[in-house]
Motif scaffolding. Structure first.
Motif: not given
Length: 112
Positions: A24-43
């Protein structure tokens, strides 16, 4: 028929990989997430003040010192504009800003 119903009730379901079309939802790789949540850039758009409060790393290191690294480094350009530079995405620009800070008015490198 009750025997079939009993088999369904006693069936054990285990988690297994699903094909990409049944999720139902894209996986971590498809969402371009990193291992470190602090590296994410808010949309969502964020102000410099909001970015300044984000922390990428907040953990003790191997010898017990506490390490805290901001997600964004707030810098001021020579024309007075403040910018929020992401510690991963804008690493080259952060390095450039550090180099500029080590140069005097005549362009000579200053070593501490």
């Amino acid at each position: 028929m009750t025997n079939n119903q009993d088999n369904q009730d006693n069936q054990i379901n285990q988690p297994v990989s699903e094909d990409s079309f049944s999720r139902k939802e894209p996986n971590v790789k498809e969402r371009n997430l990193t291992a470190n949540p602090g590296d994410r850039i808010s949309e969502k758009p964020q102000s410099i003040e909001e970015k300044a409060q984000q922390v990428a790393v907040d953990v003790p290191d191997i010898i017990g010192d506490h390490i805290k690294v901001p997600t964004y480094f707030i810098v001021e350009t020579p024309d007075g504009e403040k910018k929020a530079l992401h510690h991963v995405r804008d690493a080259e620009e952060i390095s450039d800003m550090i180099r500029q800070a080590r140069v005097d008015e005549e362009g000579n490198r200053i070593w501490w």
